[in-house]
Design an enzyme around this catalytic site. Structure first.
Site, PDB file in Angstrom:
ATOM      1  N   HIS A  43      -1.189  -1.211  -4.334  1.00 29.41           N
ATOM      2  CA  HIS A  43      -2.448  -0.888  -3.658  1.00 29.41           C
ATOM      3  C   HIS A  43      -2.515   0.619  -3.418  1.00 29.41           C
ATOM      4  O   HIS A  43      -1.603   1.213  -2.828  1.00 29.41           O
ATOM      5  CB  HIS A  43      -2.539  -1.654  -2.337  1.00 29.41           C
ATOM      6  CG  HIS A  43      -3.857  -1.515  -1.638  1.00 29.41           C
ATOM      7  ND1 HIS A  43      -4.973  -2.252  -1.977  1.00 29.41           N
ATOM      8  CD2 HIS A  43      -4.242  -0.717  -0.616  1.00 29.41           C
ATOM      9  CE1 HIS A  43      -5.984  -1.912  -1.191  1.00 29.41           C
ATOM     10  NE2 HIS A  43      -5.570  -0.964  -0.355  1.00 29.41           N
ATOM     11  N   MET A  82      -8.938   8.275  -0.028  1.00 32.70           N
ATOM     12  CA  MET A  82      -9.808   8.622   1.117  1.00 32.70           C
ATOM     13  C   MET A  82     -10.331  10.038   0.957  1.00 32.70           C
ATOM     14  O   MET A  82      -9.580  10.938   0.563  1.00 32.70           O
ATOM     15  CB  MET A  82      -9.006   8.557   2.418  1.00 32.70           C
ATOM     16  CG  MET A  82      -8.316   7.233   2.652  1.00 32.70           C
ATOM     17  SD  MET A  82      -7.332   7.305   4.153  1.00 32.70           S
ATOM     18  CE  MET A  82      -6.596   5.676   4.119  1.00 32.70           C
ATOM     19  N   MET A 142     -12.162   4.683  -0.521  1.00 38.19           N
ATOM     20  CA  MET A 142     -12.824   4.896   0.769  1.00 38.19           C
ATOM     21  C   MET A 142     -13.506   6.252   0.686  1.00 38.19           C
ATOM     22  O   MET A 142     -13.094   7.231   1.313  1.00 38.19           O
ATOM     23  CB  MET A 142     -11.782   4.845   1.907  1.00 38.19           C
ATOM     24  CG  MET A 142     -11.328   3.428   2.207  1.00 38.19           C
ATOM     25  SD  MET A 142      -9.737   3.364   3.060  1.00 38.19           S
ATOM     26  CE  MET A 142      -8.653   3.407   1.643  1.00 38.19           C
ATOM     27  N   SER A 178       0.839  -1.196   0.000  1.00 38.66           N
ATOM     28  CA  SER A 178       0.000   0.000   0.000  1.00 38.66           C
ATOM     29  C   SER A 178       0.876   1.249   0.000  1.00 38.66           C
ATOM     30  O   SER A 178       1.614   1.503   0.956  1.00 38.66           O
ATOM     31  CB  SER A 178      -0.899   0.028   1.231  1.00 38.66           C
ATOM     32  OG  SER A 178      -1.456   1.319   1.347  1.00 38.66           O
ATOM     33  N   ASP A 213      -6.800  -6.350   4.137  1.00 26.41           N
ATOM     34  CA  ASP A 213      -6.227  -5.006   4.155  1.00 26.41           C
ATOM     35  C   ASP A 213      -6.192  -4.440   5.571  1.00 26.41           C
ATOM     36  O   ASP A 213      -7.238  -4.142   6.153  1.00 26.41           O
ATOM     37  CB  ASP A 213      -7.055  -4.103   3.232  1.00 26.41           C
ATOM     38  CG  ASP A 213      -6.403  -2.750   3.009  1.00 26.41           C
ATOM     39  OD1 ASP A 213      -5.275  -2.533   3.500  1.00 26.41           O
ATOM     40  OD2 ASP A 213      -7.040  -1.907   2.342  1.00 26.41           O
TER      41      ASP A 213
HETATM   42  C1  DX5 Z   1      -6.402   1.569   5.548  1.00 22.37           C
HETATM   43  C2  DX5 Z   1      -5.948   1.279   4.139  1.00 22.37           C
HETATM   44  C3  DX5 Z   1      -4.860   0.287   4.069  1.00 22.37           C
HETATM   45  C4  DX5 Z   1      -3.582   0.735   4.720  1.00 22.37           C
HETATM   46  C5  DX5 Z   1      -2.873  -0.477   5.234  1.00 22.37           C
HETATM   47  O1  DX5 Z   1      -7.516   2.354   5.519  1.00 22.37           O
HETATM   48  O2  DX5 Z   1      -7.026   0.773   3.370  1.00 22.37           O
HETATM   49  O3  DX5 Z   1      -4.611  -0.124   2.728  1.00 22.37           O
HETATM   50  O4  DX5 Z   1      -2.745   1.462   3.850  1.00 22.37           O
HETATM   51  O5  DX5 Z   1      -1.787  -0.069   5.955  1.00 22.37           O
HETATM   52  P1  DX5 Z   1      -1.076  -0.985   7.048  1.00 22.37           P
HETATM   53  O6  DX5 Z   1      -0.561  -2.190   6.300  1.00 22.37           O
HETATM   54  O7  DX5 Z   1      -0.027  -0.111   7.583  1.00 22.37           O
HETATM   55  O8  DX5 Z   1      -2.132  -1.389   8.050  1.00 22.37           O
HETATM   56 ZN    ZN Z   2      -6.541  -0.149   1.348  1.00 22.05          ZN
END
Ligand code: DX5
Ligand code: ZN
Length: 219
Positions: free
Chosen positions: A34, A38, A69, A9, A176
């Site tokens: 990824h 947001m 999101m 990500s 995720d």
């Molecule tokens: C959270 C995101 C994830 C995030 C994961 O809202 O959708 O994709 O980047 O990050 P880590 O692996 O640090 O939990």
């Molecule tokens: Zn994500």
């Protein structure tokens, strides 16, 4: 060859050196990039939007796995198709007409994903699972990287896998949030096909080796 996909990500990347981090993913064992979008409404954080994705796309050589999101994601399906998304994931909780949204995503030639918040029961997908290419199970509350993995996710992966098999669907299960080398093997054993990892990859001293390690552990 391992068959679990690893999707680093970019939310945890160094935004001042984005090209470098995208190229690191290009040169690693990772399968997808990824991308977390947001809007500050669906989740209490704003990440980045279209111009940044355009910059990422210029350098990325692997499929772009875009996780929206945002509220009312139908407004931007064509936009994200034009920005090169290979997988476009909308949140179950953000879609009034989920079936329509999924058809619109597929009509643009993308794989259609549905993300579920930690509290959302997988059985809500019973009547639509055959239309979903990827279910993204949130193993943290969406909005931020670096949070702790929610242990109940294992139960959700198992139940979802049962539903997919029962319905004869080909849906991939993506996890995720809070993925590390500690939970990767148990997640794939439970039925996960794609592991997203942000902090664990980008905050490590050697991200290429960390991705390789995750890929090996996941099997
Ligand atoms: C959270 C995101 C994830 C995030 C994961 O809202 O959708 O994709 O980047 O990050 P880590 O692996 O640090 O939990
Ligand atoms: Zn994500």
């Amino acid at each position: 060859m391992s068959k679990t996909k690893i999707a680093p990500s970019l939310l945890a990347a160094d935004f001042g050196n984005l090209q470098q981090d995208v190229e690191m993913v290009n040169n690693s064992d990772a399968d997808w990039h990824h991308i977390d979008i947001m809007d500050g409404v669906f989740v209490p954080n704003i990440s980045y939007g279209m111009p940044v994705l355009q910059a990422i796309q210029k350098h990325a050589t692997k499929p772009l796995d875009v996780h929206l999101m945002i509220v009312d994601p139908d407004r931007y399906i064509t936009t994200f198709a034009n920005l090169g998304a290979a997988v476009l994931t909308v949140h179950y909780e953000a879609c009034t007409h989920l079936h329509r949204s999924l058809q619109a995503i597929k009509a643009e030639g993308m794989m259609a994903g549905v993300a579920l918040n930690p509290h959302t029961n997988i059985n809500l997908l019973e009547d639509i699972i055959n239309d979903i290419d990827v279910v993204c199970l949130m193993s943290v509350n969406p909005g931020f990287g670096g949070q702790s993995f929610i242990e109940n996710t294992y139960n959700k992966v198992k139940s979802l896998k049962e539903l997919i098999v029962k319905k004869g669907a080909t849906t991939l299960i993506e996890i995720d949030g809070g993925v590390t080398s500690k939970n990767a093997a148990a997640l794939t054993a439970a039925g996960a096909d794609v592991l997203v990892a942000g902090s664990f990859v980008f905050k490590s001293n050697d991200p290429i080796t960390t991705i390789q390690e995750l890929k090996n552990i996941a099997g």
